[in-house]
Design a protein around this motif. Structure first.
Motif, mmCIF file in Angstrom:
data_model
loop_
_atom_site.group_PDB
_atom_site.id
_atom_site.type_symbol
_atom_site.label_atom_id
_atom_site.label_comp_id
_atom_site.label_asym_id
_atom_site.label_seq_id
_atom_site.Cartn_x
_atom_site.Cartn_y
_atom_site.Cartn_z
ATOM 1 N N ASP A 70 -45.393 -17.159 53.206
ATOM 2 C CA ASP A 70 -46.157 -16.121 52.112
ATOM 3 C C ASP A 70 -46.372 -14.852 52.594
ATOM 4 O OD1 ASP A 70 -47.288 -15.661 49.372
ATOM 5 O OD2 ASP A 70 -49.072 -16.238 49.994
ATOM 6 N N ARG A 77 -43.273 -12.721 45.344
ATOM 7 C CA ARG A 77 -44.155 -13.124 44.165
ATOM 8 C C ARG A 77 -43.798 -12.376 43.042
ATOM 9 N NH1 ARG A 77 -50.233 -15.093 45.372
ATOM 10 N NH2 ARG A 77 -50.010 -16.172 47.474
ATOM 11 N N HIS A 98 -48.951 -23.798 51.682
ATOM 12 C CA HIS A 98 -49.317 -22.837 50.706
ATOM 13 C C HIS A 98 -49.072 -23.223 49.237
ATOM 14 C CE1 HIS A 98 -49.198 -19.628 53.662
ATOM 15 N NE2 HIS A 98 -47.824 -20.169 54.084
ATOM 16 N N LEU A 102 -50.368 -21.089 45.794
ATOM 17 C CA LEU A 102 -49.222 -20.579 44.994
ATOM 18 C C LEU A 102 -49.205 -21.086 43.549
ATOM 19 C CD1 LEU A 102 -46.527 -20.482 47.744
ATOM 20 C CD2 LEU A 102 -47.544 -18.521 46.710
#
Length: 273
Positions: A70, A77, A98, A102
């Motif tokens: 991430d 993103r 994650h 997320l």
């Protein structure tokens, strides 16, 4: 730069992996009829030294979108919703470490996300993704679940395996894990290294180009491609140093340094059964 491919076209040269490097650690890869993207960094961030080579909406026909950890230049993103819109059938794979975070923070793609762990690979229609722990300078592991914050991926389809290391330093056991995968068709390895000055500024490091070459020399893939060397000022490396060192020390290990956006076809000489 226009991406010189049509990922939606399901015909590639027989016995060939097609690879498009899209700067930093980002690739689009076609094995047979399956097309996947991994670690695409397509945001026009001010700190970039090279602009994104494509727009996310150009990447139609992807079957899978993968992110190894991430950080902006691996799970971008801001562009994942656009990638999902451009390829409405694509599944989006992330480390299990994650996954729930997320899903909360990327609601536009939450229903498309699936987690991958070292012991919990993703498998669908003969397509398999296994997580390999990555030391982004150190191995960061959840003490409860055992999941790793940074991983690489071994992506297998039709007897061919591509290993993308993500952001990773050499650690004890990495070579053994890679050997257990069988013959690797392609290895994609970071080469930008690490230093105290960068770590002091919060920039986590990777293999040096010499370490990456030594790993490739030990594992002996069908082809090795260096990556993660061109996006940020102060965190760069020259891939030709990697290529030259590899050729001198391990002349039997083929290497390619592709140009961004151009298709590289890799002949498959060995398939795992």
């Amino acid at each position: 730069m226009e991406l010189r491919t049509d990922p939606a076209a399901r015909k590639g040269p027989p016995d060939t992996i097609s690879i498009w490097w899209l700067h930093q650690a980002g690739f689009v890869i076609r094995i047979g009829e399956k097309v996947f993207a991994i670690d695409l960094f397509l945001s026009p961030a001010a700190e970039r030294v090279v602009p994104p080579p494509v727009r996310p909406e150009e990447l139609t026909g992807l079957d899978y979108v993968l992110g190894t950890h991430d950080h902006l230049d691996h799970i971008d993103r801001a562009v994942w919703p656009a990638l999902a819109k451009a390829s409405p059938g694509a599944k989006m794979l992330v480390p299990r470490y994650h996954l729930e975070k997320l899903r909360r923070e990327l609601p536009a793609v939450a229903g498309r996300l699936a987690g991958v762990g070292e012991g919990t690979p993703f498998e669908e229609d003969g397509f398999r993704v296994q997580a390999i722990p990555a030391a982004h300078e150190l191995l960061e592991q959840d003490p409860v679940t055992g999941e790793y914050a940074a991983v690489g991926y071994a992506v297998s389809y039709q007897g061919v395996t591509v290993y993308h290391a993500g952001d990773c330093c050499i650690y004890e056991g990495l070579e053994t894990r890679l050997r257990q995968l069988g013959r690797l068709g392609v290895m994609l390895l970071p080469i930008n290294g690490r230093s105290a000055s960068r770590l002091r500024r919060g920039i986590l490091g990777n293999m040096t180009y010499q370490e990456a070459a030594d790993l490739a020399g030990a594992v002996k893939p069908g082809l090795v491609i260096p990556m993660h060397y061109d996006a940020y000022a102060g965190n760069l490396e020259n891939p030709l140093l990697f290529q030259d060192y590899l050729h001198v020390k391990y002349p039997d290990v083929p290497c390619a340094v592709p140009r961004a956006g151009e298709r590289l076809d890799v002949e498959i000489h060995h398939r795992n059964r």
